[in-house]
Write an enzyme that holds these catalytic residues in place. Sequence first.
Site, PDB file in Angstrom:
ATOM      1  N   GLY A 194       9.729  20.401  -0.641  1.00 18.97           N
ATOM      2  CA  GLY A 194       8.659  21.231  -1.188  1.00 18.97           C
ATOM      3  C   GLY A 194       7.962  20.557  -2.353  1.00 18.97           C
ATOM      4  O   GLY A 194       8.352  19.471  -2.799  1.00 18.97           O
ATOM      5  N   ASP A 195       6.866  21.187  -2.797  1.00 17.90           N
ATOM      6  CA  ASP A 195       6.096  20.701  -3.950  1.00 17.90           C
ATOM      7  C   ASP A 195       5.512  19.309  -3.727  1.00 17.90           C
ATOM      8  O   ASP A 195       5.388  18.521  -4.657  1.00 17.90           O
ATOM      9  CB  ASP A 195       6.953  20.702  -5.237  1.00 17.90           C
ATOM     10  CG  ASP A 195       7.621  22.040  -5.455  1.00 17.90           C
ATOM     11  OD1 ASP A 195       6.927  23.056  -5.315  1.00 17.90           O
ATOM     12  OD2 ASP A 195       8.830  22.073  -5.738  1.00 17.90           O
ATOM     13  N   LYS A 209       0.810  19.742  -1.129  1.00 19.15           N
ATOM     14  CA  LYS A 209       0.131  20.056   0.138  1.00 19.15           C
ATOM     15  C   LYS A 209      -1.192  20.773  -0.100  1.00 19.15           C
ATOM     16  O   LYS A 209      -2.149  20.608   0.647  1.00 19.15           O
ATOM     17  CB  LYS A 209       1.015  20.975   1.008  1.00 19.15           C
ATOM     18  CG  LYS A 209       2.333  20.364   1.402  1.00 19.15           C
ATOM     19  CD  LYS A 209       3.175  21.339   2.195  1.00 19.15           C
ATOM     20  CE  LYS A 209       3.823  22.441   1.398  1.00 19.15           C
ATOM     21  NZ  LYS A 209       4.847  22.051   0.434  1.00 19.15           N
ATOM     22  N   LYS A 219      -3.518  20.376  -2.192  1.00 12.24           N
ATOM     23  CA  LYS A 219      -4.696  19.500  -2.365  1.00 12.24           C
ATOM     24  C   LYS A 219      -5.210  19.017  -1.017  1.00 12.24           C
ATOM     25  O   LYS A 219      -6.427  18.982  -0.782  1.00 12.24           O
ATOM     26  CB  LYS A 219      -4.315  18.305  -3.264  1.00 12.24           C
ATOM     27  CG  LYS A 219      -5.418  17.292  -3.346  1.00 12.24           C
ATOM     28  CD  LYS A 219      -5.153  16.174  -4.326  1.00 12.24           C
ATOM     29  CE  LYS A 219      -6.165  15.068  -4.092  1.00 12.24           C
ATOM     30  NZ  LYS A 219      -6.094  13.996  -5.077  1.00 12.24           N
ATOM     31  N   GLY A 255       4.522  27.504  -4.319  1.00 15.04           N
ATOM     32  CA  GLY A 255       3.659  27.294  -5.481  1.00 15.04           C
ATOM     33  C   GLY A 255       2.636  26.242  -5.143  1.00 15.04           C
ATOM     34  O   GLY A 255       2.967  25.071  -5.070  1.00 15.04           O
ATOM     35  N   HIS A 256       1.420  26.664  -4.863  1.00 19.76           N
ATOM     36  CA  HIS A 256       0.387  25.702  -4.487  1.00 19.76           C
ATOM     37  C   HIS A 256      -0.659  25.606  -5.598  1.00 19.76           C
ATOM     38  O   HIS A 256      -1.249  26.609  -5.988  1.00 19.76           O
ATOM     39  CB  HIS A 256      -0.270  26.131  -3.168  1.00 19.76           C
ATOM     40  CG  HIS A 256       0.679  26.066  -1.995  1.00 19.76           C
ATOM     41  ND1 HIS A 256       0.445  26.686  -0.807  1.00 19.76           N
ATOM     42  CD2 HIS A 256       1.878  25.444  -1.862  1.00 19.76           C
ATOM     43  CE1 HIS A 256       1.458  26.442   0.024  1.00 19.76           C
ATOM     44  NE2 HIS A 256       2.332  25.696  -0.605  1.00 19.76           N
ATOM     45  N   GLN A 274       6.798  25.531   1.298  1.00 21.74           N
ATOM     46  CA  GLN A 274       8.042  24.780   1.074  1.00 21.74           C
ATOM     47  C   GLN A 274       7.984  23.434   1.823  1.00 21.74           C
ATOM     48  O   GLN A 274       6.927  23.047   2.293  1.00 21.74           O
ATOM     49  CB  GLN A 274       9.288  25.576   1.507  1.00 21.74           C
ATOM     50  CG  GLN A 274       9.601  26.781   0.626  1.00 21.74           C
ATOM     51  CD  GLN A 274       8.785  28.008   0.990  1.00 21.74           C
ATOM     52  OE1 GLN A 274       8.711  28.384   2.137  1.00 21.74           O
ATOM     53  NE2 GLN A 274       8.197  28.626   0.007  1.00 21.74           N
TER      54      GLN A 274
HETATM   55  P1  IMP Z   1      14.058  30.932  -1.903  1.00 22.58           P
HETATM   56  O1  IMP Z   1      12.997  30.397  -1.003  1.00 22.58           O
HETATM   57  O2  IMP Z   1      13.517  31.621  -3.117  1.00 22.58           O
HETATM   58  O3  IMP Z   1      15.070  31.742  -1.167  1.00 22.58           O
HETATM   59  O4  IMP Z   1      14.872  29.682  -2.495  1.00 22.58           O
HETATM   60  C1  IMP Z   1      15.676  28.817  -1.677  1.00 22.58           C
HETATM   61  C2  IMP Z   1      15.535  27.371  -2.086  1.00 22.58           C
HETATM   62  O5  IMP Z   1      14.237  26.928  -1.742  1.00 22.58           O
HETATM   63  C3  IMP Z   1      15.677  27.125  -3.595  1.00 22.58           C
HETATM   64  O6  IMP Z   1      16.274  25.852  -3.781  1.00 22.58           O
HETATM   65  C4  IMP Z   1      14.254  27.110  -4.084  1.00 22.58           C
HETATM   66  O7  IMP Z   1      14.117  26.375  -5.268  1.00 22.58           O
HETATM   67  C5  IMP Z   1      13.590  26.408  -2.900  1.00 22.58           C
HETATM   68  N1  IMP Z   1      12.169  26.715  -2.783  1.00 22.58           N
HETATM   69  C6  IMP Z   1      11.603  27.851  -2.317  1.00 22.58           C
HETATM   70  N2  IMP Z   1      10.268  27.761  -2.326  1.00 22.58           N
HETATM   71  C7  IMP Z   1       9.973  26.530  -2.771  1.00 22.58           C
HETATM   72  C8  IMP Z   1       8.745  25.812  -2.962  1.00 22.58           C
HETATM   73  O8  IMP Z   1       7.639  26.289  -2.679  1.00 22.58           O
HETATM   74  N3  IMP Z   1       8.872  24.565  -3.455  1.00 22.58           N
HETATM   75  C9  IMP Z   1      10.062  23.991  -3.707  1.00 22.58           C
HETATM   76  N4  IMP Z   1      11.224  24.600  -3.535  1.00 22.58           N
HETATM   77  C10 IMP Z   1      11.182  25.867  -3.066  1.00 22.58           C
END
Ligand code: IMP
Length: 429
Positions: free
Chosen positions: A12-13, A16, A18, A40-41, A225
Amino acid sequence: MGCTCVVGLQWGDEAKGKIVDILTADHHVVVRYNGGANAGHTVVRDGKTYKLSLLPTGILSPHMQAVIGNGVVVNPVRFFEEVKNLRDADIAVGDNLVVSNHAHLIFPYHAEEERLIEQGASSAIGTTGRGIGPCYQDKVSRSSGIRVGELLYPDHLRARLHAIVPRKNLILQALSPNAKRFDADVLTDEYLGYAEGMKPHIQDTMHLLHRAIKQGKNLLFEAAQGSLLDVDHGTYPYVTSSSSSTTGIWSGSGVPARNLTRIIGVIKAYTSRVGRGPFPTELDDGPAGLGETIRRIGREYGTVTGRPRRCGWLDLVAVRYSAALGGVDEVAVMLLDVLGTLDEIKICTAYELEGQRIDHFAGDAFLLERCKPVYETLPGWKSDLTSARKPSDLPANARRYVERIAELVELPVSIVSVGPDRDQTIMMR
Ligand code: IMP
């Protein structure tokens, strides 16, 4: 054109948002198909920064129809918050935003359940705390899931919540005597209030998307993600609870995978991860170390939770795996500028597991934890890339780094990003 997907190939992060923003020029419809307000975009446009979590990033372009597909879990509070933020920034939100009647609703008891489970040191995943996992659990349980379309039937909604909430209170009390308690009538009234505002946006989005395809419109799927957080194929159990690879498109939107004509896999020039779970190439080398340097220069702090992201070298064993899983055609390398101060840069090309060299990814957290990275070292370019606009603007060592990524992933690198702004983008082909 047809259907394009922008999918993250790490944890994730990958920035994407952009790439989605750039591609909106050639598309008519943008679709979120997984996750919820855990994403988080961030998009920077004309010096202005926009942060979106639940709504598709493509909504920033006024010509785009933005769709929240059935595979998404929707918290109405976040929905209205983001709509308001957009309107405050003079971005029109009306018919251009639709939500699937089959998307599931997040209720406050989901966040409470997650909070209580995450308190247990041994069971914690390091989630975003947005109630995402418990909502998907309820979707699969069938007895406790409520879909967005049910908001439009007040008596039915009240009856469902009267059946569900007492059971939820029992479960929460069993998890902790100090758990919050919920009242079915209070929740019904609250959610009926949201129903008023959401009603104009609720639709059968599968029907809408199939009609758009028939009309020859171009669809852009925006994954949330990264693929390594995919509930089936990621580093289980340290994953999110939806299908964050392209695998989720079919179930999460109702558009069959055979419609996809272009799949862009997005990676950072290094790796980051938030939350717990194995990370073989992590640079956990203290406040004066390279991990901290990358975090500082790359501003690696979570968009949703503000948590510092764990940073490390680029892991191409992992990227090869998620590119194969996602059927990726081409790769976008983001944040290349962040590595501009380093003397040398490492790429993980294989792992060592129990004395054996392996070049495939272990999609199990307990095995990946035992993998030691095998590195190849490349010279750094020691210069500022942020004003590079074409391939020939890149110094030889930066070009070499990008070429080596393409060789090792066995896919072309089509886009390189050297800064957050739209024009800090190099089209490699
Ligand atoms: P959840 O999606 O809140 O259930 O979290 C599960 C795992 O996914 C955790 O390690 C979060 O930090 C990670 N995670 C969820 N959404 C994102 C994202 O958009 N970017 C990066 N990590 C994410």
